[in-house]
Design a protein around this motif. Sequence first.
Motif, PDB file in Angstrom:
ATOM      1  N   LEU A 199     -28.705 -51.548  68.798  1.00 39.73           N
ATOM      2  CA  LEU A 199     -29.495 -50.890  67.764  1.00 39.73           C
ATOM      3  C   LEU A 199     -29.931 -49.487  68.178  1.00 39.73           C
ATOM      4  O   LEU A 199     -30.243 -48.667  67.311  1.00 39.73           O
ATOM      5  CB  LEU A 199     -30.728 -51.735  67.422  1.00 39.73           C
ATOM      6  N   THR A 200     -29.979 -49.206  69.462  1.00 39.02           N
ATOM      7  CA  THR A 200     -30.406 -47.883  69.943  1.00 39.02           C
ATOM      8  C   THR A 200     -29.222 -47.055  70.434  1.00 39.02           C
ATOM      9  O   THR A 200     -29.406 -46.086  71.177  1.00 39.02           O
ATOM     10  CB  THR A 200     -31.427 -48.039  71.081  1.00 39.02           C
ATOM     11  N   ALA A 201     -28.016 -47.423  70.029  1.00 39.52           N
ATOM     12  CA  ALA A 201     -26.829 -46.743  70.549  1.00 39.52           C
ATOM     13  C   ALA A 201     -26.617 -45.365  69.933  1.00 39.52           C
ATOM     14  O   ALA A 201     -26.086 -44.468  70.584  1.00 39.52           O
ATOM     15  CB  ALA A 201     -25.592 -47.604  70.313  1.00 39.52           C
ATOM     16  N   ASP A 202     -27.014 -45.175  68.681  1.00 42.62           N
ATOM     17  CA  ASP A 202     -26.745 -43.915  67.986  1.00 42.62           C
ATOM     18  C   ASP A 202     -27.918 -42.960  68.134  1.00 42.62           C
ATOM     19  O   ASP A 202     -29.078 -43.362  68.011  1.00 42.62           O
ATOM     20  CB  ASP A 202     -26.478 -44.168  66.501  1.00 42.62           C
ATOM     21  N   GLY A 203     -27.605 -41.703  68.374  1.00 39.10           N
ATOM     22  CA  GLY A 203     -28.637 -40.675  68.440  1.00 39.10           C
ATOM     23  C   GLY A 203     -29.262 -40.566  69.817  1.00 39.10           C
ATOM     24  O   GLY A 203     -29.081 -41.410  70.699  1.00 39.10           O
ATOM     25  N   GLU A 204     -30.018 -39.490  69.994  1.00 34.85           N
ATOM     26  CA  GLU A 204     -30.649 -39.199  71.271  1.00 34.85           C
ATOM     27  C   GLU A 204     -32.067 -39.729  71.380  1.00 34.85           C
ATOM     28  O   GLU A 204     -32.612 -39.824  72.481  1.00 34.85           O
ATOM     29  CB  GLU A 204     -30.682 -37.669  71.477  1.00 34.85           C
ATOM     30  N   ARG A 205     -32.689 -40.067  70.262  1.00 35.97           N
ATOM     31  CA  ARG A 205     -34.119 -40.394  70.273  1.00 35.97           C
ATOM     32  C   ARG A 205     -34.429 -41.590  71.172  1.00 35.97           C
ATOM     33  O   ARG A 205     -35.422 -41.593  71.895  1.00 35.97           O
ATOM     34  CB  ARG A 205     -34.595 -40.665  68.838  1.00 35.97           C
ATOM     35  N   TRP A 206     -33.558 -42.605  71.132  1.00 38.82           N
ATOM     36  CA  TRP A 206     -33.799 -43.820  71.896  1.00 38.82           C
ATOM     37  C   TRP A 206     -32.778 -43.988  73.012  1.00 38.82           C
ATOM     38  O   TRP A 206     -32.479 -45.105  73.423  1.00 38.82           O
ATOM     39  CB  TRP A 206     -33.769 -45.034  70.978  1.00 38.82           C
ATOM     40  N   ARG A 207     -32.275 -42.890  73.520  1.00 40.62           N
ATOM     41  CA  ARG A 207     -31.179 -42.975  74.475  1.00 40.62           C
ATOM     42  C   ARG A 207     -31.587 -43.697  75.761  1.00 40.62           C
ATOM     43  O   ARG A 207     -30.843 -44.514  76.295  1.00 40.62           O
ATOM     44  CB  ARG A 207     -30.663 -41.571  74.810  1.00 40.62           C
ATOM     45  N   LEU A 208     -32.769 -43.397  76.261  1.00 41.72           N
ATOM     46  CA  LEU A 208     -33.190 -44.025  77.502  1.00 41.72           C
ATOM     47  C   LEU A 208     -33.434 -45.517  77.331  1.00 41.72           C
ATOM     48  O   LEU A 208     -33.188 -46.306  78.233  1.00 41.72           O
ATOM     49  CB  LEU A 208     -34.457 -43.340  78.044  1.00 41.72           C
ATOM     50  N   VAL A 209     -33.935 -45.899  76.170  1.00 39.02           N
ATOM     51  CA  VAL A 209     -34.090 -47.332  75.897  1.00 39.02           C
ATOM     52  C   VAL A 209     -32.718 -48.002  75.940  1.00 39.02           C
ATOM     53  O   VAL A 209     -32.549 -49.085  76.525  1.00 39.02           O
ATOM     54  CB  VAL A 209     -34.759 -47.557  74.532  1.00 39.02           C
ATOM     55  N   HIS A 210     -31.739 -47.363  75.325  1.00 40.33           N
ATOM     56  CA  HIS A 210     -30.373 -47.882  75.316  1.00 40.33           C
ATOM     57  C   HIS A 210     -29.841 -48.036  76.735  1.00 40.33           C
ATOM     58  O   HIS A 210     -29.256 -49.070  77.089  1.00 40.33           O
ATOM     59  CB  HIS A 210     -29.485 -46.924  74.505  1.00 40.33           C
ATOM     60  N   VAL A 211     -30.076 -47.027  77.569  1.00 36.60           N
ATOM     61  CA  VAL A 211     -29.577 -47.064  78.942  1.00 36.60           C
ATOM     62  C   VAL A 211     -30.267 -48.164  79.743  1.00 36.60           C
ATOM     63  O   VAL A 211     -29.621 -48.916  80.482  1.00 36.60           O
ATOM     64  CB  VAL A 211     -29.774 -45.687  79.609  1.00 36.60           C
ATOM     65  N   VAL A 212     -31.578 -48.268  79.616  1.00 34.37           N
ATOM     66  CA  VAL A 212     -32.322 -49.280  80.373  1.00 34.37           C
ATOM     67  C   VAL A 212     -31.874 -50.684  79.983  1.00 34.37           C
ATOM     68  O   VAL A 212     -31.702 -51.560  80.843  1.00 34.37           O
ATOM     69  CB  VAL A 212     -33.838 -49.098  80.153  1.00 34.37           C
ATOM     70  N   LEU A 213     -31.664 -50.919  78.709  1.00 34.71           N
ATOM     71  CA  LEU A 213     -31.210 -52.241  78.272  1.00 34.71           C
ATOM     72  C   LEU A 213     -29.790 -52.519  78.752  1.00 34.71           C
ATOM     73  O   LEU A 213     -29.443 -53.670  79.058  1.00 34.71           O
ATOM     74  CB  LEU A 213     -31.292 -52.351  76.755  1.00 34.71           C
ATOM     75  N   GLY A 214     -28.977 -51.474  78.842  1.00 36.75           N
ATOM     76  CA  GLY A 214     -27.637 -51.653  79.403  1.00 36.75           C
ATOM     77  C   GLY A 214     -27.692 -52.040  80.870  1.00 36.75           C
ATOM     78  O   GLY A 214     -26.968 -52.946  81.321  1.00 36.75           O
ATOM     79  N   TYR A 215     -28.549 -51.375  81.642  1.00 36.87           N
ATOM     80  CA  TYR A 215     -28.733 -51.756  83.038  1.00 36.87           C
ATOM     81  C   TYR A 215     -29.276 -53.184  83.147  1.00 36.87           C
ATOM     82  O   TYR A 215     -28.930 -53.916  84.081  1.00 36.87           O
ATOM     83  CB  TYR A 215     -29.686 -50.792  83.728  1.00 36.87           C
TER      84      TYR A 215
END
Length: 268
Positions: A49-65
């Motif tokens: 859900l946070t994959a698109d755009g820059e606004r939630w990029r770090l959330v996306h990365v942390v959840l990927g880790y």
Amino acid sequence: MFATTRPDVPERAPGAAAATPPTPGRRVTDAPTRAFHWLFALSFVGAYLTADGERWRLVHVVLGYTMAGLLGWRVLYGLVGPRHVRLAALARKLAAAPGWVRATLQALRAGDWNALASAGRQGQNLALAGVIAALLLAVPPLVASGVATFHDWGGEWLEEVHEFFGNGMLALVLAHLGQLAALSVWRRQNLARPMLTGRTPGRGPDLVTHNHGALALLLVLAVLAYWAWEWSNAPTRGMPGGTAASGWTLGAPQASAADRHHDDEDDD
């Protein structure tokens, strides 16, 4: 000897069955497996859900880790954990696929409907195991391509690779949910219940003798501690009104190498 009746115990009518408390069913899934399942599902849904755009990029990365860490934990648990969670059990199920194909073809040629019914149930279990294995195997390339994209280690093709694996992972998740729904209707049994309660209806011995609730709690606390650490170390950026907000919560991304190079050229 004459039969006596205790005044504090009501008499039971002849032929009436003794009242027995309902059985909770058999335990088939332990607590660490259930904790891993829901943390993994939550991490993937949040990351998608946070994959698109820059606004939630770090959330996306942390959840990927987080997904990568959970996969590492599951592999370790599957190597040294109890027998019912061993990865070898999953491998044995998948290794039975060629024999299942031969048995199914033989039953078809012979017109043996009983054998076909047995093969059909085995095929359902094989399909479930195959999707689960595919979900686990899809995580390494998904996370690796995401890390490479985040750190600008390649061109746009890496972003396309990451998107490809992300959509593939979503397809596998939907296939898994579809399998569970269809088989639950077919077998008239809620196949998702073991991942909620750890138990399945029916009598018989527990397949899982120890629940290992403390280990499940440690896993949840480890994930929460990692998220808290990322929160505290997330970059901040000035917001309107002179306030500052965490990049973890508002998704303020770190400047990429390409962006920093572009800014240096503008300064010149």
